[in-house]
Design a protein around this motif. Structure first.
Motif, mmCIF file in Angstrom:
data_model
loop_
_atom_site.group_PDB
_atom_site.id
_atom_site.type_symbol
_atom_site.label_atom_id
_atom_site.label_comp_id
_atom_site.label_asym_id
_atom_site.label_seq_id
_atom_site.Cartn_x
_atom_site.Cartn_y
_atom_site.Cartn_z
ATOM 1 N N ASP A 153 -45.844 2.846 -2.503
ATOM 2 C CA ASP A 153 -46.488 3.564 -1.404
ATOM 3 C C ASP A 153 -46.314 2.803 -0.091
ATOM 4 O OD1 ASP A 153 -48.274 5.775 -0.498
ATOM 5 O OD2 ASP A 153 -49.641 4.120 -0.055
ATOM 6 N N GLU A 154 -46.369 1.478 -0.150
ATOM 7 C CA GLU A 154 -46.222 0.643 1.042
ATOM 8 C C GLU A 154 -44.847 0.814 1.683
ATOM 9 O OE1 GLU A 154 -47.361 -2.264 3.905
ATOM 10 O OE2 GLU A 154 -48.537 -1.109 2.455
ATOM 11 N N ILE A 155 -43.808 0.985 0.863
ATOM 12 C CA ILE A 155 -42.459 1.149 1.415
ATOM 13 C C ILE A 155 -42.075 2.630 1.526
ATOM 14 C CG2 ILE A 155 -41.694 -1.107 0.620
ATOM 15 C CD1 ILE A 155 -40.180 0.293 -1.640
ATOM 16 N N LYS A 156 -43.096 3.482 1.426
ATOM 17 C CA LYS A 156 -42.935 4.921 1.666
ATOM 18 C C LYS A 156 -41.922 5.579 0.722
ATOM 19 C CE LYS A 156 -44.440 4.800 6.494
ATOM 20 N NZ LYS A 156 -45.152 3.545 6.310
ATOM 21 N N VAL A 157 -42.095 5.290 -0.563
ATOM 22 C CA VAL A 157 -41.329 5.980 -1.601
ATOM 23 C C VAL A 157 -42.296 6.930 -2.295
ATOM 24 C CG1 VAL A 157 -39.994 5.751 -3.726
ATOM 25 C CG2 VAL A 157 -39.743 4.055 -1.915
ATOM 26 N N PRO A 158 -42.330 8.196 -1.897
ATOM 27 C CA PRO A 158 -43.311 9.145 -2.441
ATOM 28 C C PRO A 158 -43.040 9.466 -3.899
ATOM 29 C CG PRO A 158 -41.732 10.293 -1.063
ATOM 30 C CD PRO A 158 -41.436 8.820 -0.909
ATOM 31 N N PHE A 159 -44.110 9.792 -4.594
ATOM 32 C CA PHE A 159 -43.976 10.079 -6.024
ATOM 33 C C PHE A 159 -43.031 11.242 -6.279
ATOM 34 C CE2 PHE A 159 -45.256 12.282 -9.915
ATOM 35 C CZ PHE A 159 -45.148 11.246 -10.828
ATOM 36 N N GLU A 160 -43.069 12.244 -5.416
ATOM 37 C CA GLU A 160 -42.248 13.435 -5.650
ATOM 38 C C GLU A 160 -40.756 13.140 -5.539
ATOM 39 O OE1 GLU A 160 -44.114 13.668 -1.489
ATOM 40 O OE2 GLU A 160 -44.733 13.234 -3.555
ATOM 41 N N SER A 161 -40.393 11.969 -4.990
ATOM 42 C CA SER A 161 -38.980 11.610 -4.877
ATOM 43 C C SER A 161 -38.506 10.767 -6.055
ATOM 44 C CB SER A 161 -38.743 10.827 -3.581
ATOM 45 O OG SER A 161 -39.302 9.526 -3.664
ATOM 46 N N MET A 162 -39.349 10.607 -7.077
ATOM 47 C CA MET A 162 -39.015 9.713 -8.186
ATOM 48 C C MET A 162 -37.976 10.347 -9.111
ATOM 49 S SD MET A 162 -40.604 6.806 -7.836
ATOM 50 C CE MET A 162 -40.854 6.044 -9.431
ATOM 51 N N SER A 163 -36.720 10.211 -8.747
ATOM 52 C CA SER A 163 -35.615 10.644 -9.594
ATOM 53 C C SER A 163 -35.483 9.680 -10.773
ATOM 54 C CB SER A 163 -34.317 10.648 -8.789
ATOM 55 O OG SER A 163 -34.015 9.332 -8.365
ATOM 56 N N SER A 164 -34.597 9.997 -11.694
ATOM 57 C CA SER A 164 -34.390 9.106 -12.836
ATOM 58 C C SER A 164 -33.921 7.733 -12.379
ATOM 59 C CB SER A 164 -33.372 9.724 -13.806
ATOM 60 O OG SER A 164 -32.131 9.959 -13.147
ATOM 61 N N ARG A 165 -33.100 7.697 -11.329
ATOM 62 C CA ARG A 165 -32.644 6.412 -10.803
ATOM 63 C C ARG A 165 -33.809 5.602 -10.258
ATOM 64 N NH1 ARG A 165 -28.636 5.387 -5.617
ATOM 65 N NH2 ARG A 165 -28.390 3.138 -5.914
ATOM 66 N N LEU A 166 -34.690 6.253 -9.506
ATOM 67 C CA LEU A 166 -35.838 5.545 -8.958
ATOM 68 C C LEU A 166 -36.792 5.078 -10.047
ATOM 69 C CD1 LEU A 166 -36.663 7.575 -5.738
ATOM 70 C CD2 LEU A 166 -36.261 5.121 -5.863
ATOM 71 N N ILE A 167 -36.927 5.869 -11.092
ATOM 72 C CA ILE A 167 -37.787 5.461 -12.211
ATOM 73 C C ILE A 167 -37.236 4.199 -12.859
ATOM 74 C CG2 ILE A 167 -38.516 6.116 -14.533
ATOM 75 C CD1 ILE A 167 -38.842 8.971 -13.506
ATOM 76 N N ASN A 168 -35.911 4.125 -13.005
ATOM 77 C CA ASN A 168 -35.302 2.915 -13.563
ATOM 78 C C ASN A 168 -35.524 1.713 -12.651
ATOM 79 O OD1 ASN A 168 -34.307 4.153 -15.882
ATOM 80 N ND2 ASN A 168 -32.376 4.712 -14.919
ATOM 81 N N GLN A 169 -35.417 1.945 -11.337
ATOM 82 C CA GLN A 169 -35.662 0.868 -10.387
ATOM 83 C C GLN A 169 -37.111 0.402 -10.453
ATOM 84 O OE1 GLN A 169 -33.371 -0.622 -8.899
ATOM 85 N NE2 GLN A 169 -31.726 0.733 -8.258
ATOM 86 N N ALA A 170 -38.019 1.349 -10.565
ATOM 87 C CA ALA A 170 -39.439 0.996 -10.663
ATOM 88 C C ALA A 170 -39.742 0.258 -11.964
ATOM 89 C CB ALA A 170 -40.298 2.259 -10.559
ATOM 90 N N LEU A 181 -37.001 -4.504 -2.506
ATOM 91 C CA LEU A 181 -38.353 -4.986 -2.775
ATOM 92 C C LEU A 181 -38.387 -5.777 -4.075
ATOM 93 C CD1 LEU A 181 -41.456 -5.027 -2.325
ATOM 94 C CD2 LEU A 181 -41.546 -2.855 -3.551
ATOM 95 N N THR A 182 -37.733 -5.254 -5.109
ATOM 96 C CA THR A 182 -37.680 -5.959 -6.399
ATOM 97 C C THR A 182 -36.970 -7.290 -6.249
ATOM 98 O OG1 THR A 182 -37.631 -3.835 -7.558
ATOM 99 C CG2 THR A 182 -36.968 -5.769 -8.812
ATOM 100 N N SER A 183 -35.887 -7.293 -5.493
ATOM 101 C CA SER A 183 -35.136 -8.524 -5.253
ATOM 102 C C SER A 183 -36.020 -9.573 -4.593
ATOM 103 C CB SER A 183 -33.919 -8.205 -4.367
ATOM 104 O OG SER A 183 -33.246 -9.373 -3.983
ATOM 105 N N MET A 184 -36.718 -9.194 -3.523
ATOM 106 C CA MET A 184 -37.598 -10.122 -2.822
ATOM 107 C C MET A 184 -38.677 -10.662 -3.751
ATOM 108 S SD MET A 184 -40.303 -9.383 0.217
ATOM 109 C CE MET A 184 -41.538 -9.035 -1.036
ATOM 110 N N THR A 185 -39.285 -9.767 -4.541
ATOM 111 C CA THR A 185 -40.353 -10.167 -5.454
ATOM 112 C C THR A 185 -39.817 -11.104 -6.529
ATOM 113 O OG1 THR A 185 -41.436 -8.038 -5.071
ATOM 114 C CG2 THR A 185 -42.159 -9.306 -6.983
ATOM 115 N N HIS A 186 -38.651 -10.784 -7.061
ATOM 116 C CA HIS A 186 -38.016 -11.621 -8.086
ATOM 117 C C HIS A 186 -37.777 -13.036 -7.564
ATOM 118 C CE1 HIS A 186 -35.100 -12.943 -11.110
ATOM 119 N NE2 HIS A 186 -34.221 -13.140 -10.134
ATOM 120 N N PHE A 187 -37.197 -13.152 -6.383
ATOM 121 C CA PHE A 187 -36.880 -14.474 -5.852
ATOM 122 C C PHE A 187 -38.144 -15.253 -5.514
ATOM 123 C CE2 PHE A 187 -32.734 -12.383 -4.555
ATOM 124 C CZ PHE A 187 -31.982 -13.039 -5.522
#
Length: 287
Positions: free
Chosen positions: A36-53, A268-274
């Motif tokens: 939500d902070e990076i403005k990725v709305p739930f309705e845009s959660m494609s299969s690719r985005l679900i894998n990223q999440a 975001l995942t990259s930053m969090t991982h590092f």
């Protein structure tokens, strides 16, 4: 919405014990707040985005200091010494050298000895496209065998810098431990996959140590795994790491629509991982 988010699976090549249900719910809550902070709305959660999440969820839920593939303390201390003496002091030079492979090769040769190295950069959007951030390999070029670092400069400059640092980490790993296996490594796929490979975590450690000084890490506050009741605190620390270091240093705005949603999640995942890895390096090896 939260029920659907909780169905996001862990993306990992190895099975791991399921955390307690309340901890799982806490991770889901934190993932949703970050999206939500990076403005990725739930309705845009494609299969690719679900894998990223799912990758983000795995990164958040793992205690990096307990990962078996975390490099040994002597290896990490040597890397920390190299980063302190040769990498951080040359940050601006590294960036300029990405456009001058010969100059970069000569500099690395002075640092690590006469290992033949070829550095290539290119805006690559065909084939695998942006999914390929970069790679490191040994290849036959002309009449000689060389180590090749390739960096896809079609990405945001911050991601390009992280990719180069990661591939440089593979080069240094080979310099320190020797070539024990075919020297080929691609920076793509899920960051959670890096948690089962020592050479990948070593390469990531170079980025983590370069991006987050010990003083900055302590100022932000260390992050381990998400436990019940900790998501608010961890959200604030991740946001602080972004606001304090990543956004200003690399001019990266993860809320802007010009960066596709899938890559906002990826960055975001990259930053969090590092950042989590940086915290684990201090906790496990004191660096």
């Amino acid at each position: 919405m939260s029920a659907a988010l909780m169905s996001i699976p862990f993306a990992s090549r190895r099975s791991s014990p399921e955390p307690r249900a309340r901890d799982t719910r806490e991770v889901d809550r934190l993932v949703w707040r970050l999206l939500d902070e990076i403005k990725v709305p739930f309705e845009s959660m494609s299969s690719r985005l679900i894998n990223q999440a799912a990758d983000l969820k795995k990164v958040l839920s793992t205690d990096y200091a307990e990962v078996p593939a975390l490099p040994a303390k002597p290896l990490l201390k040597e890397l920390a010494r190299l980063v302190e003496n040769d990498i951080i002091s040359s940050t601006d030079m590294w960036r300029s050298m990405l456009d001058n492979g010969e100059q970069l090769r000569d500099h690395l040769g002075r640092m690590f000895g006469p290992r033949e190295l070829e550095v290539r950069t290119e805006r690559y959007t065909k084939g695998a496209g942006l999914a390929l951030r970069g790679f490191f390999c040994r290849a036959n070029l002309g009449n000689s065998s060389k180590f090749v670092i390739f960096v896809n400069t079609a990405h945001h400059p911050g991601a390009v810098a992280a990719t180069f640092g990661h591939e440089l980490g593979h080069y240094i790993y080979g310099s320190l431990v020797g070539e024990k296996a075919p020297m080929t490594a691609f920076m793509e796929g899920a960051f959670s996959n890096h948690l089962v490979e020592e050479d990948e975590l070593f390469a990531d450690s170079l980025v983590a140590l370069s991006a987050y000084s010990l003083d900055k890490m302590k100022e932000i506050g260390a992050i381990a795994s998400v436990k019940s009741g900790s998501s608010d605190d961890l959200f604030n620390r991740i946001k602080k790491a972004y606001d304090l270091l990543i956004a200003p240093n690399y001019n990266l705005d993860l809320t802007k629509g010009k960066v596709p949603a899938a890559w906002r999640v990826r960055y975001l995942t990259s930053m969090t991982h590092f950042f989590k890895l940086r915290c684990a390096l201090h906790r496990s090896s004191g660096v």
